[in-house]
Motif scaffolding. Structure first.
Motif, short mmCIF file in Angstrom:
data_model
loop_
_atom_site.label_atom_id
_atom_site.label_comp_id
_atom_site.label_asym_id
_atom_site.label_seq_id
_atom_site.Cartn_x
_atom_site.Cartn_y
_atom_site.Cartn_z
N PRO A 95 0.86 -1.19 0.00
CA PRO A 95 0.00 0.00 0.00
C PRO A 95 0.89 1.23 0.00
N SER A 96 0.30 2.42 -0.09
CA SER A 96 1.08 3.64 0.03
C SER A 96 1.73 3.68 1.42
N ALA A 97 2.93 4.27 1.49
CA ALA A 97 3.74 4.17 2.72
C ALA A 97 3.43 5.28 3.73
N ASN A 98 2.14 5.55 3.91
CA ASN A 98 1.72 6.55 4.91
C ASN A 98 1.00 5.84 6.04
N ILE A 99 0.87 6.52 7.17
CA ILE A 99 -0.04 6.05 8.21
C ILE A 99 -1.46 6.23 7.66
N SER A 100 -2.34 5.26 7.88
CA SER A 100 -3.70 5.34 7.32
C SER A 100 -4.35 6.68 7.64
N GLY A 101 -4.96 7.28 6.61
CA GLY A 101 -5.64 8.56 6.82
C GLY A 101 -4.78 9.75 6.47
N ARG A 102 -3.45 9.59 6.54
CA ARG A 102 -2.55 10.72 6.23
C ARG A 102 -2.27 10.76 4.73
N PRO A 103 -1.75 11.88 4.22
CA PRO A 103 -1.45 11.93 2.78
C PRO A 103 -0.32 10.97 2.41
N SER A 104 -0.38 10.41 1.20
CA SER A 104 0.66 9.49 0.72
C SER A 104 1.99 10.23 0.57
N PRO A 105 3.11 9.52 0.80
CA PRO A 105 4.41 10.17 0.63
C PRO A 105 4.92 10.06 -0.80
N THR A 106 5.47 11.14 -1.31
CA THR A 106 6.07 11.11 -2.65
C THR A 106 7.57 11.37 -2.59
N GLU A 107 8.11 11.44 -1.37
CA GLU A 107 9.55 11.60 -1.18
C GLU A 107 10.00 10.76 0.01
N ALA A 108 11.26 10.30 -0.02
CA ALA A 108 11.77 9.45 1.06
C ALA A 108 11.71 10.16 2.41
N GLU A 109 11.96 11.48 2.40
CA GLU A 109 11.95 12.24 3.67
C GLU A 109 10.56 12.18 4.32
N GLU A 110 9.53 12.19 3.50
CA GLU A 110 8.17 12.14 4.04
C GLU A 110 7.87 10.76 4.62
N VAL A 111 8.37 9.70 3.95
CA VAL A 111 8.20 8.35 4.51
C VAL A 111 8.87 8.32 5.88
N TYR A 112 10.07 8.90 5.94
CA TYR A 112 10.82 8.94 7.21
C TYR A 112 10.01 9.64 8.29
N ARG A 113 9.44 10.80 7.94
CA ARG A 113 8.65 11.55 8.94
C ARG A 113 7.51 10.69 9.50
N GLN A 114 6.87 9.92 8.61
CA GLN A 114 5.70 9.15 9.06
C GLN A 114 6.06 7.80 9.68
#
Ligand code: TXA
Ligand code: MG
Length: 328
Positions: free
Chosen positions: A141-160
């Motif tokens: 699935p998209s690499a976000n916590i459910s309900g949050r916006p999907s990440p389009t950059e590695a830094e955003e995946v890291y934040r979540q």
């Protein structure tokens, strides 16, 4: 338990490390051309379960399986028909997910007990290389916590997901920027379950017949029923022509997401450009980066100019705004 989260950019190192972790029932974040995915071997119940836990994803929401090509994909489909092959031939590798009857090879936990499976072949080379090495499809699935916006950059995946996974493969900014189009092939029709970069018109052309907006059986992508893509700030969409006029009588503190042409005329300190008004691809590409950034401003309300014709962007914004739309 908190894990140490490593980010790897080098392609060879990334493939080796990701395959090693996936083959030991671990979950890793990988880039795709659409958004980053949270990946597990689809034959590892242990790892697939971890995806649901890490994302806090409801267990009735099935996962897309990602294949390295048609030869792998067709094995997971029950009696693939001509429509399946036409779509695969026209759009794979690329941002199209096909939902169709599944073969016995797919586990219930991946499909949330449905008799269908969602399949795509991603365009990203690193991801396909990893699938090839693992020799089984990768559920992601998209690499976000459910309900949050999907990440389009590695830094955003890291934040979540920092501390929840051991590896993020950094493939840069995802070129498409919104999740794949999902098309359902049911026995007697085809319909779009989620709009994306590949339009309904393009799909109809390849299938050589028009496709429905809604399908007779009322199947939906289960994930589409939840509130989604939402920052904690409030969002209101504006779909009329003159955003500048619309904003004139608005009081209090707010931020604005506007088209490039409007930027200079909007005298608000928190202004973000989503793209040129006629450029759908640009707006798709920037959408999630913007949604993910809104909470870092000290503003609780955002007015966002949206164009209903750009279905993939509009669909996400509409959900992020929880349906609040002003047309005039
Ligand atoms: O671009 C994409 O599709 C990304 C990248 C990582 O590939 N993946 C993605 O996955 O967006 P996810 O899980 O965030 O969204 C998949 C959607 C969900 O709404 C889910 O309910 C739906 O696909 N889905 C999965 N399997 C399905 C099925 N068998 N029938 C109907 N909908 C299904
Ligand atoms: Mg998602």
């Amino acid at each position: 338990m908190t894990l140490k989260t490593e980010i790897i950019i080098n392609k060879n190192d990334a493939v080796t490390k990701a395959v090693e972790l996936l083959n030991s029932d671990k979950v890793v974040a990988l880039p795709t051309e659409t958004v980053y995915g949270l990946a597990a071997r689809c034959d590892s119940k242990l790892a697939v379960n971890k995806i649901f836990e890490i994302k806090n994803r409801p267990s009735d929401n099935p996962l897309i399986i990602h294949c390295d090509g048609l030869l792998m994909a067709e094995k997971y489909v029950l009696n693939p028909d001509e429509r399946f092959y036409r779509l695969a031939d026209a759009f794979w590798p690329g941002p199209l997910t096909i939902v169709t009857k599944r073969s016995v090879l797919v586990d219930d936990i991946v499909t949330a007990g449905q008799d269908t499976v969602a399949i795509r072949v991603p365009a990203d080379d690193i991801f396909r290389e990893i699938i090839k090495e693992c020799k089984v499809p990768i559920a992601a699935p998209s690499a976000n916590i459910s309900g949050r916006p999907s990440p389009t950059e590695a830094e955003e995946v890291y934040r979540q997901l920092n501390g929840k996974i051991e590896l993020i493969v950094d493939g840069g900014s995802c070129c498409v920027g919104v999740e794949s189009t999902i098309v359902l092939l049911s026995e007697d029709n085809a319909c779009i379950l989620r709009p994306g970069d590949i339009s309904k018109e393009k799909i109809s052309k390849v299938l050589r017949h028009s496709i429905n907006d809604k399908n007779a059986g009322n199947t939906i992508a289960p994930g589409m029923k939840y509130r989604h893509y939402a920052p904690s700030a409030e969002i209101v969409l504006y779909c009329g022509n003159s955003f500048v006029d619309y904003l004139k009588d608005k009081e209090g503190e707010f931020g604005v997401v506007c088209f490039q042409e409007e930027f200079d005329d909007i005298l608000v300190s928190n202004r973000i450009i989503i793209g040129r008004s006629d450029n759908e691809k640009e707006q798709q590409h920037r959408l999630f980066k913007i949604l993910n950034s809104l909470d870092s401003y000290n503003v609780k309300l955002w007015y966002v100019h949206a164009d209903k014709r750009f279905e993939a962007v509009y669909n996400r914004l509409h959900k992020a705004a929880d349906g609040r739309v002003d047309d005039k």
